[in-house]
Design a protein around this motif. Sequence first.
Motif, mmCIF file in Angstrom:
data_model
loop_
_atom_site.group_PDB
_atom_site.id
_atom_site.type_symbol
_atom_site.label_atom_id
_atom_site.label_comp_id
_atom_site.label_asym_id
_atom_site.label_seq_id
_atom_site.Cartn_x
_atom_site.Cartn_y
_atom_site.Cartn_z
ATOM 1 N N MET A 49 -18.074 11.207 14.187
ATOM 2 C CA MET A 49 -18.321 9.585 14.318
ATOM 3 C C MET A 49 -18.206 9.072 12.749
ATOM 4 O O MET A 49 -17.667 8.130 12.646
ATOM 5 N N ARG A 50 -18.689 9.848 11.803
ATOM 6 C CA ARG A 50 -18.865 9.557 10.333
ATOM 7 C C ARG A 50 -17.306 9.484 10.030
ATOM 8 O O ARG A 50 -17.087 8.436 9.027
ATOM 9 N N LYS A 51 -16.605 10.345 10.287
ATOM 10 C CA LYS A 51 -15.327 10.395 9.739
ATOM 11 C C LYS A 51 -14.488 9.477 10.221
ATOM 12 O O LYS A 51 -13.538 8.546 9.643
ATOM 13 N N LEU A 52 -14.688 8.908 11.448
ATOM 14 C CA LEU A 52 -14.003 7.744 11.927
ATOM 15 C C LEU A 52 -14.312 6.289 11.444
ATOM 16 O O LEU A 52 -13.555 5.737 10.905
ATOM 17 N N GLN A 53 -15.645 6.586 11.220
ATOM 18 C CA GLN A 53 -16.320 5.184 10.223
ATOM 19 C C GLN A 53 -15.669 5.143 8.936
ATOM 20 O O GLN A 53 -15.452 4.011 8.442
ATOM 21 N N ARG A 54 -15.632 6.434 8.135
ATOM 22 C CA ARG A 54 -14.766 6.346 6.873
ATOM 23 C C ARG A 54 -13.309 5.779 6.976
ATOM 24 O O ARG A 54 -12.927 5.064 6.320
ATOM 25 N N GLN A 55 -12.749 6.346 8.038
ATOM 26 C CA GLN A 55 -11.486 5.996 8.039
ATOM 27 C C GLN A 55 -11.239 4.498 8.297
ATOM 28 O O GLN A 55 -10.279 3.944 7.724
ATOM 29 N N GLU A 56 -11.934 4.004 9.254
ATOM 30 C CA GLU A 56 -11.831 2.487 9.410
ATOM 31 C C GLU A 56 -12.205 1.749 8.299
ATOM 32 O O GLU A 56 -11.474 0.869 8.104
ATOM 33 N N ALA A 57 -13.167 2.166 7.187
ATOM 34 C CA ALA A 57 -13.627 1.285 6.151
ATOM 35 C C ALA A 57 -12.395 1.512 5.264
ATOM 36 O O ALA A 57 -11.816 0.405 4.758
ATOM 37 N N ILE A 58 -11.542 2.731 5.036
ATOM 38 C CA ILE A 58 -10.428 2.670 4.290
ATOM 39 C C ILE A 58 -9.385 1.697 4.866
ATOM 40 O O ILE A 58 -8.729 1.055 4.162
ATOM 41 N N LEU A 59 -9.219 1.535 6.076
ATOM 42 C CA LEU A 59 -7.944 0.995 6.714
ATOM 43 C C LEU A 59 -8.513 -0.440 6.410
ATOM 44 O O LEU A 59 -7.566 -1.263 6.162
ATOM 45 N N LEU A 60 -9.728 -0.855 6.415
ATOM 46 C CA LEU A 60 -10.043 -2.338 6.264
ATOM 47 C C LEU A 60 -9.935 -2.689 4.972
ATOM 48 O O LEU A 60 -9.472 -3.683 4.525
ATOM 49 N N SER A 61 -10.020 -1.700 3.804
ATOM 50 C CA SER A 61 -9.718 -1.983 2.264
ATOM 51 C C SER A 61 -8.238 -2.326 2.256
ATOM 52 O O SER A 61 -7.869 -3.141 1.632
ATOM 53 N N LEU A 62 -7.446 -1.736 2.907
ATOM 54 C CA LEU A 62 -5.981 -1.426 3.153
ATOM 55 C C LEU A 62 -5.595 -2.917 3.545
ATOM 56 O O LEU A 62 -4.589 -3.603 3.057
ATOM 57 N N LYS A 63 -6.332 -3.483 4.557
ATOM 58 C CA LYS A 63 -5.971 -4.816 5.335
ATOM 59 C C LYS A 63 -6.389 -5.918 4.000
ATOM 60 O O LYS A 63 -5.619 -6.627 4.021
ATOM 61 N N LYS A 64 -7.204 -5.514 3.293
ATOM 62 C CA LYS A 64 -7.954 -6.853 2.546
ATOM 63 C C LYS A 64 -6.975 -6.625 1.031
ATOM 64 O O LYS A 64 -6.476 -7.723 0.356
ATOM 65 N N PHE A 65 -6.696 -5.530 0.731
ATOM 66 C CA PHE A 65 -5.929 -5.327 -0.704
ATOM 67 C C PHE A 65 -4.506 -4.912 -0.498
ATOM 68 O O PHE A 65 -3.610 -5.007 -1.790
ATOM 69 N N ASP A 66 -3.982 -4.924 0.643
ATOM 70 C CA ASP A 66 -2.588 -4.704 0.698
ATOM 71 C C ASP A 66 -2.004 -3.271 0.191
ATOM 72 O O ASP A 66 -1.452 -2.620 1.054
ATOM 73 N N TYR A 67 -2.197 -2.873 -1.060
ATOM 74 C CA TYR A 67 -1.807 -1.598 -1.466
ATOM 75 C C TYR A 67 -2.860 -1.172 -2.422
ATOM 76 O O TYR A 67 -3.603 -1.965 -2.955
ATOM 77 N N LEU A 68 -3.320 0.264 -1.965
ATOM 78 C CA LEU A 68 -4.213 0.735 -3.075
ATOM 79 C C LEU A 68 -3.868 2.016 -3.497
ATOM 80 O O LEU A 68 -3.075 2.925 -2.488
ATOM 81 N N THR A 69 -4.023 2.516 -4.765
ATOM 82 C CA THR A 69 -3.427 3.851 -5.002
ATOM 83 C C THR A 69 -4.858 4.707 -4.533
ATOM 84 O O THR A 69 -5.897 4.509 -4.150
ATOM 85 N N ARG A 70 -4.425 5.996 -4.711
ATOM 86 C CA ARG A 70 -5.154 7.103 -4.220
ATOM 87 C C ARG A 70 -6.831 7.098 -5.038
ATOM 88 O O ARG A 70 -7.861 6.957 -4.481
ATOM 89 N N TRP A 71 -6.665 6.763 -6.474
ATOM 90 C CA TRP A 71 -7.949 6.789 -7.195
ATOM 91 C C TRP A 71 -8.616 5.387 -6.749
ATOM 92 O O TRP A 71 -9.925 5.809 -6.697
ATOM 93 N N GLN A 72 -7.516 4.400 -6.551
ATOM 94 C CA GLN A 72 -8.756 3.389 -6.107
ATOM 95 C C GLN A 72 -9.507 3.395 -4.922
ATOM 96 O O GLN A 72 -10.550 2.911 -4.767
ATOM 97 N N ILE A 73 -8.959 3.949 -3.914
ATOM 98 C CA ILE A 73 -9.210 4.240 -2.430
ATOM 99 C C ILE A 73 -10.659 5.339 -2.786
ATOM 100 O O ILE A 73 -11.800 5.120 -2.431
ATOM 101 N N GLN A 74 -10.316 6.226 -3.630
ATOM 102 C CA GLN A 74 -11.277 7.284 -4.018
ATOM 103 C C GLN A 74 -12.613 6.456 -4.600
ATOM 104 O O GLN A 74 -13.907 6.903 -4.347
ATOM 105 N N THR A 75 -12.277 5.767 -5.423
ATOM 106 C CA THR A 75 -13.555 5.031 -6.234
ATOM 107 C C THR A 75 -14.087 3.967 -5.458
ATOM 108 O O THR A 75 -15.349 3.925 -5.329
#
Length: 200
Positions: free
Chosen positions: A1-27
């Motif tokens: 469940m936690r893994k899916l929530q984290r993945q969704e949060a990352i996907l939502l960030s990509l929706k908001k910011f269009d492109y993200l580096t690995r470091w930016q996602i990590q941060t």
Amino acid sequence: MRKLQRQEAILLSLKKFDYLTRWQIQTIHNLKSDRNAQRIMKEMEEYVHVLKEGENIYYLNAKGRETVGSEKVRKKTTTVEHYIMRNYLYIALGCPSEWKNEIEIISIKQKDKLRCRPDALIQKGSSYTVIEVDNMQKMNENQNKIDKYRQLILRSAFGLVSPRFIWITRTEYRKKELLKACEGLKVEVYLLSDFKGKGR
């Protein structure tokens, strides 16, 4: 469940910011170590495309867009760096929840309409911070935009408090030119080199 929530949060960030580096996602998502971040993004490869330009840059593929309800199709393009530069400022400013990308500011005085679209805008109460990215545009384009902001301030488009301006640019020369063009405004100018290289 936690893994899916984290993945969704990352996907939502990509929706908001269009492109993200690995470091930016990590941060942004506090993924701890580089190795952990790489593992997590590897697990998400069915949802994202990856550009390899010195560092991994991620954006949503069709399945990723469908998962988070994004209709905006992003591709490999020469403007990717513009988005990456803007993201560095988002992180440097503490990932403010009030951050909004490309919100148009309009002032109508009688029949005269003046509009300007910052790269991002932060509004906290009556206080505004305008975010601008100087990537490859001509300096006279920046000057024209700054002149528009001066007019918008005179028209009280930002209310009674003058906005703070934050720019990111590529060279010391362009930084000096921007500071000169913004003389009299509340302004800060950062260099891409202040941030670039993190996570590489």
